[in-house]
Design a protein around this motif. Structure first.
Motif, short mmCIF file in Angstrom:
data_model
loop_
_atom_site.label_atom_id
_atom_site.label_comp_id
_atom_site.label_asym_id
_atom_site.label_seq_id
_atom_site.Cartn_x
_atom_site.Cartn_y
_atom_site.Cartn_z
N UNK A 1 0.84 -1.20 0.00
CA UNK A 1 0.00 0.00 0.00
C UNK A 1 0.88 1.25 0.00
N UNK A 2 1.91 1.23 0.83
CA UNK A 2 2.82 2.38 0.90
C UNK A 2 3.49 2.63 -0.45
N UNK A 3 3.93 1.55 -1.11
CA UNK A 3 4.58 1.71 -2.41
C UNK A 3 3.61 2.33 -3.41
N UNK A 4 2.38 1.84 -3.37
CA UNK A 4 1.38 2.39 -4.28
C UNK A 4 1.13 3.87 -4.02
N UNK A 5 0.93 4.21 -2.75
CA UNK A 5 0.61 5.61 -2.41
C UNK A 5 1.75 6.54 -2.80
N UNK A 6 2.97 6.06 -2.59
CA UNK A 6 4.13 6.90 -2.91
C UNK A 6 4.21 7.17 -4.41
N UNK A 7 3.79 6.21 -5.21
CA UNK A 7 3.80 6.42 -6.66
C UNK A 7 2.59 7.22 -7.11
N UNK A 8 1.49 7.03 -6.43
CA UNK A 8 0.20 7.62 -6.85
C UNK A 8 0.09 9.09 -6.49
N UNK A 9 0.57 9.45 -5.30
CA UNK A 9 0.38 10.80 -4.79
C UNK A 9 0.87 11.89 -5.74
N UNK A 10 2.10 11.75 -6.31
CA UNK A 10 2.55 12.78 -7.25
C UNK A 10 1.63 12.90 -8.47
N UNK A 11 1.00 11.80 -8.87
CA UNK A 11 0.07 11.84 -10.00
C UNK A 11 -1.13 12.73 -9.66
N UNK A 12 -1.57 12.62 -8.43
CA UNK A 12 -2.75 13.38 -8.02
C UNK A 12 -2.49 14.87 -8.14
N UNK A 13 -1.24 15.24 -7.84
CA UNK A 13 -0.90 16.66 -7.91
C UNK A 13 -1.00 17.20 -9.32
N UNK A 14 -0.86 16.30 -10.30
CA UNK A 14 -0.90 16.76 -11.69
C UNK A 14 -2.31 16.83 -12.27
N UNK A 15 -3.30 16.33 -11.54
CA UNK A 15 -4.66 16.31 -12.09
C UNK A 15 -5.22 17.73 -12.18
N UNK A 16 -5.74 18.06 -13.35
CA UNK A 16 -6.34 19.39 -13.54
C UNK A 16 -7.72 19.38 -12.90
N UNK A 17 -7.96 20.34 -12.04
CA UNK A 17 -9.24 20.37 -11.33
C UNK A 17 -9.67 21.81 -11.16
N UNK A 18 -10.96 22.05 -10.95
CA UNK A 18 -11.43 23.41 -10.72
C UNK A 18 -10.68 24.03 -9.54
N UNK A 19 -10.52 25.35 -9.57
CA UNK A 19 -9.63 25.98 -8.59
C UNK A 19 -10.14 25.79 -7.16
#
Ligand code: ADP
Ligand code: ZN
Ligand code: ZN
Length: 668
Positions: free
Chosen positions: A637-655
Motif C-alpha cells: 500500500x505504501x509503495x502504491x501511495x508513494x507512486x500515486x500521490x505525485x500523479x494526483x498533484x498533476x490532475x487538472x481540477x477546478x480551482x
C-alpha cells in the motif's frame, strides 16, 4: 558560502536550497529564517549538500540562523517517517510538530515563570499502595522484558489499577535516569491523572503539553523536555513529537480513544507514531485501556499477528470493596417511558435521591432536540450549508449546526407554511435536564456537556461541584465518562444509545462499546456498589450482552470475526482519497481521474473502490466525495501511495477543489 537545504511549511513535496555564510553555524537541525517569495519563513536545515540543482547565482542567502534549539537526529527520523508514511510534505510535518514559538518570525520570549525562580521545597511524594497480585504480575512481565523495544497492551477495566502500574513503571524509568512520555486523549478530561503523576514524582519536573497552553507556556514546557529538565512529559497527541534526549518509556492511556487521531493537516495517529518512536528509540511502550482498539487487541491476541504486543490483564478492581457495577437492560418495547425515561430508571433515580447518592443520565447528544419540524408541511430545520439538521438549543434559543457552526434564531412559525405548530423531535441533554427538573423539583440537577463546559476552567469548576456533592442528578455526554472518580455516584442510566448500533461506520459499535464501558465504570467506584441501566429497543443485541457481562474479549472476538470476513482493518490496510468542491460532480470527477491512473495495473495487490459521496455529503457549502484504497500488505500500500500521490498533484481540477489523502482513516 555553504549550501543549506531547508524544509519549509509549504504544501510542496520538496525542500529548498539557500546559501549560508561559512562563518555561521548553519548545521543540520538548526532553524533558519529565509526569504520565500515576498515573505520570510522559518525553516529547518535538513542537509548541507555539496551541490545544488541550482547554480550559486540562483540561490538566495538565508536571512538568519537560529541555533537554539538544535533539533536532534531522532526527531528527524520520526518526522521523516511520518512524512513518508502519511504522504505529507516533510516541511509541513516538521514545522507543524514544533511549538508555535519556534515557527514564528517574532517568537514570544520564553521567560521562566517567576515562582520557579525561588527554590521551593518539594512536597513529599505520595506513597504507592501495596500492589495487587494482578498488578505485580503485570509489572513483572514488563520488567523482565528489559529496556529494549517492546509493546505491551495493558488491558484492565476502569478502576483495576492501570494508573498504578504506569506509576510503578515511571518510577523504574526515572530511577534509571530516563525520561518518560505519557500520552492522554484530552487533557481537559484527565486532570486527575496529571495530579496523580505530579504528586507521586514531585522532583521529576513534570510538564504538560497540549493545545490549551498559552504559546509561551508551551514553548517553555517543550524546552524543558528538550533539554532534559522535565523528566516526565504528559501531553495530548501533539506531544508525541517532543524531543526527549533520555526517553526510556512511553505510556499511552486510553489508547483506543479516537482523539489520538489528528483529523486535519497531517492526519496521523499519535498511537501509531508513538509505537514507531518506541521502536526507533528502542524503548518499551505500554498501551492501556479497558476497551482496547481492535487493532491493538488483534496485535496482542490474534494468531495471525503472532503476538506483536504482549497482553497484560487486570481483571479485578484494585480496591477490594469496589465491585464492578451490575448492568441491566431495560426493554423499551415493554416499558412505558415518560419523556424518554422509563419508570424503572426514574424509580432508581428516586431511590438515589432518598439515599443522598448521585445519579448520572448519559445521553451523548447535546442541545435540546436534534431537529425542529413542522407537522403540517414536513419542513425540518436543516443546515443550508451541510447535509445535516440544525440542532435546537433552547437554553439560548438558537438553531445550531454541530458540523459547520452555522446558527440562527429559533423561528416562531414554520418558515415554509407559516404554521405555528412546530415541534422539537427527539431529545438532547437540555431536554432531559428540563424534564428531570420538573420531575424531581427537590433535586439539584447539573448538566455537563460541551455547551456548559467550554473551557478547561469551566470544566474543572463543574467537576469540583460534582465532587463536593453539589449535584444529585447529572445529565451528561461522554465528557463525563472519562477519567473521573465520583465517589457518590452509584447509578448510571444510559439513554438513546441504540442509534449507534446500526450506524454505517464500521467503527461505531467499537466506539459505543468503549463509551458504555467507560460510563458504566463511573458507577460505584468507592464503597458504594454501582448500578447501570441501559434503555434499549434491542435488549438482545450482542453488544449490550457483552456490556452486561463486562466481557470486552467476547465483544472484540465478534467484531474481529466480522472484520476478517469483510477484509477490513486490521486484516487489511486502507487509505482514503477525499475531494471537496462546490459541486459534487467535480469532486467525483477528480476521484475518477485519480482512479483511472494507468499504472495502477503495476500494483495488483491494491484495490481501489469506486468514488462515492461521503456519508455527510455536504459540509460548509462544500460537497465531498471519497475513494477507498485497500491492500492486504502495508508495504505494498505504501509503495502504491508513494507512486500515486505525485500523479494526483498533476490532475487538472477546478480551482476551488481541495483534496487530501488519509492513511489509516478512522472515519468513513
Ligand atoms: P485505572 O487506571 O485502571 O482506572 P487506578 O489506578 O486509577 O485504575 O485505580 C483505581 C483506584 O484504586 C484508585 O483509587 C487507586 O488509588 C486505587 N488503587 C490502585 N491500585 C491499588 C492497590 N494496589 N491497592 C489499593 N488501592 C489501589
Ligand atoms: Zn410548515
Ligand atoms: Zn452546517
Amino acid at each position: 558560502m555553504t549550501i543549506v537545504r531547508v524544509a519549509l511549511d509549504v504544501p510542496l513535496h520538496r525542500c529548498f536550497d539557500y546559501l549560508a555564510p561559512d562563518a555561521g553555524r548553519a548545521e543540520i537541525g538548526c532553524r533558519v529564517r529565509v526569504p520565500f517569495g515576498r515573505r520570510s519563513l522559518i525553516g529547518v536545515i535538513v542537509d548541507t549538500p555539496a551541490q545544488s540543482d541550482y547554480s550559486p547565482e540562483q540561490l538566495k542567502p538565508i536571512e538568519a540562523i537560529l541555533n537554539e534549539p538544535r533539533l536532534p537526529a531522532d526527531w528527524f527520523r520520526l518526522t521523516e517517517f511520518c512524512a513518508a508514511y502519511y504522504q505529507a510534505p516533510l516541511g509541513e510535518v516538521m514545522l507543524s510538530t514544533l511549538p508555535a514559538g519556534l515557527r514564528r518570525l517574532d517568537p514570544p520570549k520564553a521567560r521562566e515563570p517567576k515562582a520557579a525562580k525561588e527554590a521551593k521545597e518539594l512536597p513529599t511524594p505520595t506513597l504507592a499502595p501495596e500492589l495487587t497480585v494482578e498488578q505485580t504480575n503485570a509489572l513483572a512481565v514488563v520488567r523482565e522484558a528489559g529496556s529494549g523495544f517492546k509493546p505491551f497492551l495493558l488491558f484492565g477495566v476502569t478502576g483495576s489499577g492501570k494508573t498504578e502500574v504506569y506509576l510503578q513503571l515511571i518510577a523504574d524509568a526515572l530511577k534509571k535516569g530516563g525520561q518518560v512520555l505519557v500520552l492522554v486523549p484530552e487533557i481537559n478530561l484527565t486532570p486527575q491523572l496529571e495530579a496523580r503523576v505530579a504528586a507521586r514524582f514531585p522532583a521529576a519536573g513534570l510538564v504538560s503539553l497540549h493545545s490549551e497552553l498559552t504559546e509561551a507556556a508551551r514553548l517553555r514546557n517543550w524546552k524543558a523536555a528538550f533539554d532534559g529538565r522535565a523528566r516526565i512529559v504528559l501531553g495530548t497527541r501533539l506531544a508525541v513529537f517532543t524531543p526527549l534526549p533520555d526517553l526510556a518509556l512511553i505510556i499511552i492511556d486510553e489508547e483506543h480513544d479516537p482523539s489520538f487521531k489528528q483529523q486535519d493537516g497531517m492526519r496521523y495517529s499519535a498511537r501509531d507514531v508513538a509505537v514507531f518512536r518506541a521502536h526507533e528509540r528502542q524503548v518499551p511502550i505500554v498501551l492501556g485501556s479497558a476497551t482496547p482498539s481492535l487493532e491493538s487487541w488483534a496485535n496482542a491476541t490474534a494468531k495471525e499477528m503472532r503476538g506483536r504486543y504482549t497482553l497484560l490483564t487486570l481483571k479485578e478492581r484494585a480496591i477490594e470493596q469496589a465491585r464492578l457495577p451490575s448492568v441491566q437492560r431495560i426493554d423499551l418495547r415493554k416499558e412505558k417511558a415518560e419523556e424518554g425515561l422509563s419508570g424503572i430508571l426514574l424509580e432508581a433515580i428516586e431511590k438515589r435521591l432518598a439515599r443522598g447518592e448521585q445519579s448520572l443520565v448519559f445521553l451523548n447528544r447535546r442541545g435540546y432536540a436534534p431537529v425542529l419540524a413542522c407537522t403540517a408541511c414536513g419542513w425540518i430545520s436543516n443546515c443550508k450549508r451541510c447535509a445535516a439538521n440544525l440542532v435546537l438549543h433552547l437554553a439560548d434559543k438558537r438553531l445550531r449546526c454541530h458540523h459547520c457552526g452555522y446558527e440562527n434564531r429559533v423561528p416562531r412559525t414554520c418558515p415554509t407554511c407559516g404554521n405555528q405548530d412546530i415541534h422539537p423531535f427527539g431529545r438532547g441533554t437540555q431536554r432531559l435536564e428540563e424534564f428531570l427538573t420538573e420531575r424531581f423539583p427537590q433535586a439539584r440537577i447539573l448538566r455537563a456537556d460541551r455547551d456548559v463546559a467550554k473551557s478547561r476552567k469551566q470544566w474543572e469548576a463543574l467537576v469540583e461541584k460534582i465532587h463536593a456533592g453539589e449535584a444529585d442528578i447529572l445529565v451528561g455526554t461522554q465528557m463525563l465518562a472519562k477519567g473521573h472518580d465520583f465517589p457518590k455516584l452509584t447509578l448510571v442510566g444510559v439513554v438513546g444509545a441504540d442509534a449507534a448500533l446500526f450506524a454505517a461506520d464500521c467503527r461505531a459499535p467499537e466506539r459505543l462499546f468503549a463509551q458504555l464501558m467507560q460510563v458504566a465504570g463511573r458507577a460505584g467506584r468507592a464503597e458504594l456498589p454501582g448500578q447501570v441501566l441501559i434503555q434499549t429497543q434491542y435488549p438482545d443485541h450482542p453488544l449490550y450482552g457483552a456490556i452486561v457481562t463486562h466481557d470486552y474479549p467476547a465483544f472484540a472476538a465478534t467484531q474481529l470475526a466480522e472484520r476478517k470476513v469483510a477484509g477490513f482493518p486490521p486484516y487489511s490496510h486502507q487509505a482514503m482519497l477525499r475531494a471537496e468542491a462546490p459541486q459534487m460532480a467535480d469532486a467525483i470527477a477528480f476521484l475518477a481521474t485519480a482512479r483511472a491512473w494507468p499504472e495502477i495495473e503495476t500494483h495488483p495487490a491494491v484495490t481501489l473502490y469506486d468514488p462515492v459521496p461521503m456519508r455527510m455529503a455536504r459540509l460548509a457549502n462544500l460537497e465531498r466525495g471519497q475513494l477507498l484504497v485497500e491492500c492486504a500488505s502495508r508495504p505494498a500500500l505504501q509503495a502504491f501511495l508513494t507512486a500515486w500521490r505525485p500523479q494526483l498533484e498533476g490532475i487538472k481540477a477546478p480551482s476551488r477543489l481541495r483534496w487530501h489523502l488519509e492513511v489509516d482513516p478512522l472515519e468513513f
